[in-house]
Design a protein around this motif. Structure first.
Motif, mmCIF file in Angstrom:
data_model
loop_
_atom_site.group_PDB
_atom_site.id
_atom_site.type_symbol
_atom_site.label_atom_id
_atom_site.label_comp_id
_atom_site.label_asym_id
_atom_site.label_seq_id
_atom_site.Cartn_x
_atom_site.Cartn_y
_atom_site.Cartn_z
ATOM 1 N N ASN A 1 -8.953 4.237 3.548
ATOM 2 C CA ASN A 1 -8.273 4.867 2.463
ATOM 3 C C ASN A 1 -7.717 3.656 1.651
ATOM 4 N N ILE A 2 -7.179 2.682 2.320
ATOM 5 C CA ILE A 2 -6.432 1.656 1.637
ATOM 6 C C ILE A 2 -7.311 1.007 0.755
ATOM 7 N N LEU A 3 -8.406 0.566 1.353
ATOM 8 C CA LEU A 3 -9.600 -0.313 0.580
ATOM 9 C C LEU A 3 -10.043 0.419 -0.568
ATOM 10 N N VAL B 1 -9.538 -0.310 -4.836
ATOM 11 C CA VAL B 1 -10.690 -0.294 -5.515
ATOM 12 C C VAL B 1 -10.814 0.520 -6.777
ATOM 13 N N ALA B 2 -10.413 1.873 -6.359
ATOM 14 C CA ALA B 2 -10.303 2.783 -7.639
ATOM 15 C C ALA B 2 -8.930 2.576 -8.463
ATOM 16 N N LEU B 3 -7.966 1.810 -8.038
ATOM 17 C CA LEU B 3 -6.693 1.539 -8.942
ATOM 18 C C LEU B 3 -7.227 0.397 -9.835
ATOM 19 N N ALA B 4 -7.976 -0.484 -9.378
ATOM 20 C CA ALA B 4 -8.813 -1.518 -10.078
ATOM 21 C C ALA B 4 -9.472 -0.937 -11.242
ATOM 22 N N GLY B 5 -10.352 -0.098 -10.848
ATOM 23 C CA GLY B 5 -11.250 0.540 -11.931
ATOM 24 C C GLY B 5 -10.549 1.307 -12.865
ATOM 25 N N ALA B 6 -9.502 2.026 -12.485
ATOM 26 C CA ALA B 6 -8.541 2.578 -13.383
ATOM 27 C C ALA B 6 -7.795 1.492 -14.602
ATOM 28 N N ALA B 7 -7.247 0.472 -13.922
ATOM 29 C CA ALA B 7 -6.563 -0.440 -14.636
ATOM 30 C C ALA B 7 -7.749 -1.003 -15.652
ATOM 31 N N ILE C 1 -4.794 8.248 -9.710
ATOM 32 C CA ILE C 1 -3.259 7.919 -8.987
ATOM 33 C C ILE C 1 -2.960 9.111 -8.198
ATOM 34 N N ALA C 2 -3.013 10.485 -8.753
ATOM 35 C CA ALA C 2 -3.202 11.540 -8.041
ATOM 36 C C ALA C 2 -4.009 11.490 -6.779
ATOM 37 N N GLY C 3 -5.229 11.189 -6.888
ATOM 38 C CA GLY C 3 -6.231 11.030 -5.843
ATOM 39 C C GLY C 3 -5.724 10.392 -4.791
ATOM 40 N N VAL C 4 -5.225 8.973 -4.997
ATOM 41 C CA VAL C 4 -4.754 8.201 -4.090
ATOM 42 C C VAL C 4 -3.623 8.681 -3.290
ATOM 43 N N VAL C 5 -2.519 9.197 -4.114
ATOM 44 C CA VAL C 5 -1.554 9.833 -3.409
ATOM 45 C C VAL C 5 -1.984 11.042 -2.233
ATOM 46 N N LEU C 6 -2.729 11.727 -2.892
ATOM 47 C CA LEU C 6 -3.427 12.916 -2.252
ATOM 48 C C LEU C 6 -4.555 12.582 -1.328
ATOM 49 N N ARG C 7 -5.044 11.374 -1.334
ATOM 50 C CA ARG C 7 -6.104 11.105 -0.529
ATOM 51 C C ARG C 7 -7.257 11.892 -0.697
ATOM 52 N N SER C 8 -7.559 12.163 -1.963
ATOM 53 C CA SER C 8 -8.371 12.957 -2.580
ATOM 54 C C SER C 8 -9.551 12.193 -3.150
ATOM 55 N N ARG C 9 -10.631 12.509 -2.436
ATOM 56 C CA ARG C 9 -11.988 11.632 -2.940
ATOM 57 C C ARG C 9 -12.436 12.575 -4.333
ATOM 58 N N ILE C 10 -12.398 13.574 -4.275
ATOM 59 C CA ILE C 10 -12.893 14.464 -5.484
ATOM 60 C C ILE C 10 -12.277 14.000 -6.597
ATOM 61 N N ALA C 11 -10.984 14.032 -6.682
ATOM 62 C CA ALA C 11 -10.245 13.506 -7.669
ATOM 63 C C ALA C 11 -10.554 12.160 -8.270
ATOM 64 N N VAL C 12 -10.731 11.256 -7.493
ATOM 65 C CA VAL C 12 -11.022 9.710 -7.789
ATOM 66 C C VAL C 12 -12.402 9.957 -8.358
ATOM 67 N N MET D 1 -14.231 3.320 -9.808
ATOM 68 C CA MET D 1 -13.750 4.553 -9.567
ATOM 69 C C MET D 1 -14.607 5.329 -8.471
ATOM 70 N N LEU D 2 -15.951 5.147 -8.950
ATOM 71 C CA LEU D 2 -16.830 5.862 -8.016
ATOM 72 C C LEU D 2 -17.057 5.363 -6.520
ATOM 73 N N ILE D 3 -16.961 3.845 -6.633
ATOM 74 C CA ILE D 3 -16.989 3.114 -5.618
ATOM 75 C C ILE D 3 -16.025 3.257 -4.586
ATOM 76 N N GLY D 4 -14.628 3.279 -5.210
ATOM 77 C CA GLY D 4 -13.534 3.719 -4.514
ATOM 78 C C GLY D 4 -13.464 5.126 -3.860
ATOM 79 N N ALA D 5 -13.919 5.999 -4.538
ATOM 80 C CA ALA D 5 -14.145 7.474 -3.926
ATOM 81 C C ALA D 5 -14.950 7.486 -2.968
ATOM 82 N N LEU D 6 -16.129 6.486 -2.796
ATOM 83 C CA LEU D 6 -16.994 6.623 -1.411
ATOM 84 C C LEU D 6 -16.542 5.815 -0.417
#
Length: 235
Positions: free
Chosen positions: A4-6, A10-16, A67-78, A126-131
């Motif tokens: 989850n941390i990794l 990765v997803a936050l880096a993609g969002a930036a 951000i919402a997906g990271v907080v809620l640990r939701s892969r679908i949102a990311v 973002m897709l890699i982060g969700a995976l």
């Protein structure tokens, strides 16, 4: 937990990367913030756009989803955020190709430029982060396993497990009723009763033997075996 941390990083880096891409050149020196969102559906025009109504708008929405997906640990949102960024970027490429007749890539400032690469890279990250993320359910299961493991470690360990109901008379000893002996298919040996020292054993010959009279009925027996003695009649 580590996944989850990794995945979140990765997803936050993609969002930036996606949010910063509209502030860089996209095509022929024109920045991404100069393209209106409505132009992606009606056709690219030369009309300048405001920042909040430009292509930056869907990218900001995608960043909020991350951000919402990271907080809620939701892969679908990311993953949905990554699809939004890639979808709008590809849609822009299609409209730009229709407006120019063809898309070109040039190193002299002509054609596709670094802003498009940043947007595509942001969507892919973002897709890699969700995976990589394990998701909320997997994290909850891992926490449940950790709590159960800690509870087992705190509980006192029994020296022996309780035997089943049909095997209560087995070793090791338990608190169950019944004899606690080792079961064996062979019969138990019988112990001979002690009858005293063996007269034929040379180790016991030194003990004095009691004098024994003649055997009954044998030679030297004063009793008549044919006419045994009778008690005289009482007077």
């Amino acid at each position: 937990m580590i996944r989850n941390i990794l995945g979140s990083l990765v997803a936050l880096a993609g969002a930036a990367s996606a949010v910063l891409s509209p502030f860089r050149d996209w095509y022929d020196g024109r920045a991404g913030q100069d393209y209106r969102v409505r132009d992606l559906f009606g056709g690219i025009t030369a009309t300048e756009s405001g920042v909040l109504v430009s292509i930056l708008l869907p990218f900001l929405f995608a960043a909020l989803l991350v951000i919402a997906g990271v907080v809620l640990r939701s892969r679908i949102a990311v993953a949905l955020a990554g699809l939004v960024v890639l979808g709008f970027t590809i849609l822009w490429m299609v409209r730009q190709g229709q407006a120019e007749g063809a898309l070109t890539v040039g190193g002299d400032g002509a054609g596709l430029q670094v802003g498009v690469a940043n947007a595509l890279a942001g969507g892919v990250l973002m897709l890699i982060g969700a995976l990589l993320m394990s998701g909320r359910r997997a994290g909850a299961r891992s926490q449940d396993r950790a709590r159960a493991r800690a509870q087992r470690e705190r509980e006192p360990v029994e020296p022996y497990a309780a035997p089943p109901a049909d095997q209560v008379d087995t070793w090791p000893p338990t608190q169950e009723p019944g004899m606690s002996t080792h079961t064996s298919p062979w019969p138990e040996p019988e112990v001979d009763p002690y009858t005293g020292p063996d007269p034929h054993d040379p180790r016991t010959r030194s003990y004095p033997q009691a004098e024994r009279g003649p055997e009954p009925g044998g030679p030297g027996d004063p009793r008549d075996p044919v006419h045994p003695p009778h008690r005289p009649p009482e007077r």
